[in-house]
Design a protein around this motif. Structure first.
Motif, PDB file in Angstrom:
ATOM      1  N   THR A  43       0.838  -1.194   0.000  1.00 52.79           N
ATOM      2  CA  THR A  43       0.000   0.000   0.000  1.00 52.79           C
ATOM      3  C   THR A  43       0.880   1.253   0.000  1.00 52.79           C
ATOM      4  O   THR A  43       2.077   1.185   0.325  1.00 52.79           O
ATOM      5  N   THR A  44       0.284   2.380  -0.331  1.00 51.01           N
ATOM      6  CA  THR A  44       1.058   3.618  -0.360  1.00 51.01           C
ATOM      7  C   THR A  44       1.645   3.929   1.018  1.00 51.01           C
ATOM      8  O   THR A  44       2.824   4.285   1.120  1.00 51.01           O
ATOM      9  N   GLN A  45       0.855   3.784   2.073  1.00 51.50           N
ATOM     10  CA  GLN A  45       1.359   4.089   3.418  1.00 51.50           C
ATOM     11  C   GLN A  45       2.466   3.123   3.836  1.00 51.50           C
ATOM     12  O   GLN A  45       3.452   3.534   4.451  1.00 51.50           O
ATOM     13  N   ALA A  46       2.312   1.845   3.521  1.00 55.60           N
ATOM     14  CA  ALA A  46       3.341   0.864   3.881  1.00 55.60           C
ATOM     15  C   ALA A  46       4.650   1.165   3.153  1.00 55.60           C
ATOM     16  O   ALA A  46       5.730   1.119   3.755  1.00 55.60           O
ATOM     17  N   VAL A  47       4.570   1.484   1.872  1.00 56.31           N
ATOM     18  CA  VAL A  47       5.783   1.791   1.100  1.00 56.31           C
ATOM     19  C   VAL A  47       6.430   3.071   1.632  1.00 56.31           C
ATOM     20  O   VAL A  47       7.641   3.117   1.853  1.00 56.31           O
ATOM     21  N   LEU A  48       5.629   4.119   1.850  1.00 56.05           N
ATOM     22  CA  LEU A  48       6.190   5.374   2.371  1.00 56.05           C
ATOM     23  C   LEU A  48       6.821   5.184   3.748  1.00 56.05           C
ATOM     24  O   LEU A  48       7.834   5.807   4.061  1.00 56.05           O
ATOM     25  N   ALA A  49       6.265   4.313   4.552  1.00 55.40           N
ATOM     26  CA  ALA A  49       6.834   4.041   5.878  1.00 55.40           C
ATOM     27  C   ALA A  49       8.148   3.270   5.778  1.00 55.40           C
ATOM     28  O   ALA A  49       9.065   3.483   6.579  1.00 55.40           O
ATOM     29  N   GLN A  50       8.262   2.376   4.803  1.00 60.17           N
ATOM     30  CA  GLN A  50       9.453   1.527   4.673  1.00 60.17           C
ATOM     31  C   GLN A  50      10.603   2.205   3.921  1.00 60.17           C
ATOM     32  O   GLN A  50      11.769   1.903   4.186  1.00 60.17           O
ATOM     33  N   LEU A  51      10.310   3.102   2.982  1.00 60.40           N
ATOM     34  CA  LEU A  51      11.370   3.712   2.173  1.00 60.40           C
ATOM     35  C   LEU A  51      12.515   4.310   2.997  1.00 60.40           C
ATOM     36  O   LEU A  51      13.682   4.079   2.672  1.00 60.40           O
ATOM     37  N   PRO A  52      12.236   5.056   4.062  1.00 60.07           N
ATOM     38  CA  PRO A  52      13.357   5.663   4.804  1.00 60.07           C
ATOM     39  C   PRO A  52      14.245   4.659   5.540  1.00 60.07           C
ATOM     40  O   PRO A  52      15.337   5.014   5.971  1.00 60.07           O
ATOM     41  N   THR A  53      13.801   3.422   5.668  1.00 56.66           N
ATOM     42  CA  THR A  53      14.577   2.445   6.439  1.00 56.66           C
ATOM     43  C   THR A  53      15.392   1.492   5.570  1.00 56.66           C
ATOM     44  O   THR A  53      16.011   0.576   6.101  1.00 56.66           O
ATOM     45  N   HIS A  54      15.402   1.714   4.265  1.00 63.13           N
ATOM     46  CA  HIS A  54      16.119   0.814   3.351  1.00 63.13           C
ATOM     47  C   HIS A  54      17.033   1.600   2.417  1.00 63.13           C
ATOM     48  O   HIS A  54      16.633   2.602   1.846  1.00 63.13           O
ATOM     49  N   TRP A  55      18.234   1.085   2.251  1.00 64.27           N
ATOM     50  CA  TRP A  55      19.196   1.707   1.342  1.00 64.27           C
ATOM     51  C   TRP A  55      18.894   1.355  -0.114  1.00 64.27           C
ATOM     52  O   TRP A  55      19.216   2.114  -1.009  1.00 64.27           O
TER      53      TRP A  55
END
Length: 144
Positions: A43-55
């Motif tokens: 989902t958009t919220q799940a992706v936006l939440a995960q993006l900052p934690t992955h290189w």
């Protein structure tokens, strides 16, 4: 590695090779080095939440570009669109983004000297290296 994979997206034709891409990434990255958001979890919220934690991030989904309003270009997720505006609203500290989605490096016609694309949005907001497409990808089935 964040893997966003949608072989079936509501309202879109199926993408038969998404599962093969995921299998390849699974073989290359150990389970403790990757997070998979697929199907209804992408989902958009799940992706936006995960993006900052992955290189690193790998998107395998539908993409689109609005040539008259380039900032409305998007990646199609399970619950809607992740737009250039969504991505540009925050800073990222990534090293590599791979956009296995249509037209993710296609710019608009009204601003020929400005690159407003999904690839540029990821690059400008912090991803050092971005690979994207300039065209619509066909959906041929790869030989097994």
């Amino acid at each position: 590695m964040l893997i966003v994979a949608l072989p079936q997206t509501p309202g879109q034709p199926p993408l038969p090779n998404v599962e093969r891409e995921v299998a390849l990434l699974d073989a290359l990255f150990p389970a403790d080095a990757r997070v998979l958001l697929d199907g209804p979890r992408a989902t958009t919220q799940a992706v936006l939440a995960q993006l900052p934690t992955h290189w690193w991030v790998h998107f395998s989904c539908h993409g689109d570009q609005n040539l008259t309003d380039p900032s409305r270009g998007d990646l199609r997720l399970h619950d809607g669109m992740l737009t250039i505006l969504d991505i540009s609203a925050r800073q990222h500290h990534g090293d590599f983004a791979f956009l296995s989605a249509c037209k993710t490096a296609t710019g608009g016609v009204g601003l020929p000297d400005e690159a407003i694309t999904l690839a540029a949005a990821l690059h400008y907001t912090g991803y050092r290296h971005v690979i994207a497409t300039l065209w619509s990808s066909g959906t041929p089935v790869l030989p097994t």
